[in-house]
Design an enzyme around this catalytic site. Structure first.
Site, PDB file in Angstrom:
ATOM      1  N   HIS A  51       0.679  -1.088   0.086  1.00 33.43           N
ATOM      2  CA  HIS A  51      -0.005   0.025  -0.107  1.00 33.43           C
ATOM      3  C   HIS A  51       0.774   1.211  -0.063  1.00 33.43           C
ATOM      4  CE1 HIS A  51      -0.117   0.700   4.549  1.00 33.43           C
ATOM      5  NE2 HIS A  51       0.986   0.357   4.374  1.00 33.43           N
ATOM      6  N   CYS A  79       6.098   6.241   4.291  1.00 34.54           N
ATOM      7  CA  CYS A  79       5.044   5.412   3.926  1.00 34.54           C
ATOM      8  C   CYS A  79       4.298   6.023   2.671  1.00 34.54           C
ATOM      9  CB  CYS A  79       3.927   5.191   5.085  1.00 34.54           C
ATOM     10  SG  CYS A  79       4.681   4.160   6.394  1.00 34.54           S
ATOM     11  N   HIS A 102       4.825   0.123  -0.475  1.00 35.44           N
ATOM     12  CA  HIS A 102       5.801  -0.728   0.541  1.00 35.44           C
ATOM     13  C   HIS A 102       4.846  -1.753   0.666  1.00 35.44           C
ATOM     14  CE1 HIS A 102       3.716   2.141   3.246  1.00 35.44           C
ATOM     15  NE2 HIS A 102       3.901   0.995   4.108  1.00 35.44           N
ATOM     16  N   HIS A 119       3.990  -5.294   3.327  1.00 31.76           N
ATOM     17  CA  HIS A 119       3.783  -5.801   4.722  1.00 31.76           C
ATOM     18  C   HIS A 119       3.538  -7.278   4.713  1.00 31.76           C
ATOM     19  CE1 HIS A 119       4.384  -1.903   6.660  1.00 31.76           C
ATOM     20  NE2 HIS A 119       3.596  -1.519   5.739  1.00 31.76           N
ATOM     21  N   HIS A 121      -1.591 -10.323  -1.525  1.00 31.47           N
ATOM     22  CA  HIS A 121      -0.871 -10.096  -2.729  1.00 31.47           C
ATOM     23  C   HIS A 121      -1.350  -9.194  -3.811  1.00 31.47           C
ATOM     24  CE1 HIS A 121       1.569 -13.612  -1.416  1.00 31.47           C
ATOM     25  NE2 HIS A 121       0.516 -14.248  -1.243  1.00 31.47           N
ATOM     26  N   GLU A 170       0.108  -4.520  11.293  1.00 30.70           N
ATOM     27  CA  GLU A 170       0.736  -4.196  10.236  1.00 30.70           C
ATOM     28  C   GLU A 170       2.243  -4.237  10.381  1.00 30.70           C
ATOM     29  OE1 GLU A 170      -0.104  -0.575   7.760  1.00 30.70           O
ATOM     30  OE2 GLU A 170       1.767   0.215   8.276  1.00 30.70           O
TER      31      GLU A 170
END
Length: 140
Positions: free
Chosen positions: A15, A34, A40, A42, A81, A124
């Site tokens: 996201h 971010c 990026h 997670h 994904h 997260e």
């Protein structure tokens, strides 16, 4: 007697924290690294807590196959994904830990009928998690 069942799941997604209603400078100041235009990823942790009476025949609050199947189909396959920013759920919503958690809660609340949804906890990172008990939670 009311009993509680908490089940854990994992999925990976990416996201970018960015609001179209803010300037580039405001986004950078609010979301820091971010806000990277490339996003990026997670490895997210999801916990779902259900409640209800324990069924005398099965010894469970709800059939785990029903819960696992629903979560797999409606959440893990849908969000896993993926770039969360491209999903319809986040077209007008920044995919923060808080908003992802509340979206998942709403999906479970609307669609899973085999037990009462108590809360969703969404992690997260080790330093960033959110717990959502729904809009109508009564604190006892």
């Amino acid at each position: 007697m009311k009993a509680y069942l908490t089940r854990g799941y994992m999925f990976s997604a990416s996201h970018r924290l960015h609001s179209d209603s803010m300037s580039d400078e405001e986004n950078a100041a609010t979301y820091g690294k971010c806000n990277n235009p490339y996003g990026h990823g997670h490895n997210y942790g999801l916990e779902v807590t259900m409640s209800g009476p324990v069924d005398e025949a099965t010894g469970m609050v709800c059939n785990l196959a029903d819960l696992d199947g629903f979560v797999h189909r409606e959440i893990l396959e849908r969000f896993g994904h993926q770039n969360l920013n491209t999903l319809p759920e986040f077209a007008q919503l920044v995919p923060t830990t808080e908003s992802i958690c509340m979206v998942i809660y709403d999906i479970l609340q609307r669609g899973f009928r085999h037990a009462h949804l108590e809360k969703v906890r969404f992690q997260e990172t080790m330093m960033n998690s959110f717990e959502y008990w729904g809009k109508n939670r009564v604190i006892e």
